[in-house]
Design a protein around this motif. Sequence first.
Motif, short mmCIF file in Angstrom:
data_model
loop_
_atom_site.label_atom_id
_atom_site.label_comp_id
_atom_site.label_asym_id
_atom_site.label_seq_id
_atom_site.Cartn_x
_atom_site.Cartn_y
_atom_site.Cartn_z
N LEU A 27 -10.74 60.49 -50.05
CA LEU A 27 -9.67 59.67 -49.47
C LEU A 27 -9.00 58.81 -50.52
N ASP A 28 -9.76 58.31 -51.48
CA ASP A 28 -9.16 57.54 -52.58
C ASP A 28 -8.22 58.42 -53.41
N ARG A 29 -8.61 59.66 -53.61
CA ARG A 29 -7.77 60.59 -54.38
C ARG A 29 -6.46 60.84 -53.64
N HIS A 34 -0.59 60.12 -52.98
CA HIS A 34 0.50 59.99 -52.01
C HIS A 34 1.03 58.57 -51.86
N GLY A 35 0.46 57.64 -52.61
CA GLY A 35 1.01 56.29 -52.67
C GLY A 35 0.73 55.39 -51.48
N PHE A 36 -0.39 55.55 -50.85
CA PHE A 36 -0.76 54.58 -49.81
C PHE A 36 -2.01 53.82 -50.27
N ASP A 37 -2.20 52.63 -49.71
CA ASP A 37 -3.29 51.76 -50.13
C ASP A 37 -4.23 51.45 -48.97
N HIS A 51 2.95 61.86 -42.49
CA HIS A 51 3.09 63.13 -43.20
C HIS A 51 3.60 64.18 -42.23
N LYS A 52 4.76 64.71 -42.51
CA LYS A 52 5.37 65.77 -41.69
C LYS A 52 5.35 65.43 -40.20
N GLY A 53 5.77 64.21 -39.89
CA GLY A 53 5.86 63.78 -38.50
C GLY A 53 4.54 63.40 -37.85
N LYS A 54 3.46 63.42 -38.61
CA LYS A 54 2.14 63.07 -38.09
C LYS A 54 1.74 61.70 -38.62
N ILE A 169 -7.46 68.64 -45.50
CA ILE A 169 -7.15 67.56 -44.54
C ILE A 169 -5.71 67.69 -44.05
N LEU A 170 -4.78 67.89 -44.96
CA LEU A 170 -3.37 68.01 -44.56
C LEU A 170 -3.13 69.26 -43.72
N ALA A 171 -3.80 70.35 -44.06
CA ALA A 171 -3.66 71.57 -43.25
C ALA A 171 -4.22 71.35 -41.85
N PHE A 172 -5.35 70.67 -41.74
CA PHE A 172 -5.94 70.36 -40.44
C PHE A 172 -4.96 69.56 -39.59
N CYS A 173 -4.33 68.56 -40.19
CA CYS A 173 -3.44 67.66 -39.45
C CYS A 173 -2.09 68.30 -39.11
N THR A 174 -1.62 69.21 -39.93
CA THR A 174 -0.29 69.77 -39.70
C THR A 174 -0.31 71.17 -39.09
#
Length: 186
Positions: A27-29, A34-37, A51-54, A169-174
């Motif tokens: 998650l830190d990576r 992606h520039g979130f803190d 991310h992509k509407g999610k 993770i991104l594939a799971f969410c999108t």
Amino acid sequence: MKFLIVGLGNIGPEYAMTRHNAGFMALDRMAAQHGFDFTMTRLAYTAKWQHKGKQLFFVKPTTFMNLSGRAVSYYMKQENIPVSNIIIVTDDKDLPFGKLRLKPKGSPGGHNGLRNIDEVLNTQEYARLRVGIGSDFSRGKQIDFVLGEFPEDELIQLPDYLDRVGNIILAFCTMGIQFAMNNYNQ
């Protein structure tokens, strides 16, 4: 649509680069790329990212590994996220270093963090992404191994490995869990 992404680990500098903190590291990576803190909130460090509407809600529990279910349950309710939109990222000593396995549900497999989540949520019906850390330890030395740091040869490979975790993770969410499993499980 909202998703809860939980990376398991232990807080404190003494645990930062240990194998057991693979979930935190992933998650830190993602945050760095992606520039979130992350911000310290109740029971966890949390971050939000679109991310992509999610809407992605990231959680790194501060309850220590064996009580991770408290933070998962709290943020699941707080953010009104269904269990089908939860993914738990955790280390797995039964997978070799470099291997990743996404499953839609399952047993804790001896992992105390997953066991606590199962107990608190009263279900095993949530996605889990297991990050292989290997099992190069002798009998009775499991705790020393998982709480030990990655050796230099694995540290060199770790950024690419964690990038693959982020892609899953991104594939799971999108795209959904079936797509993510079909394209990323090894």
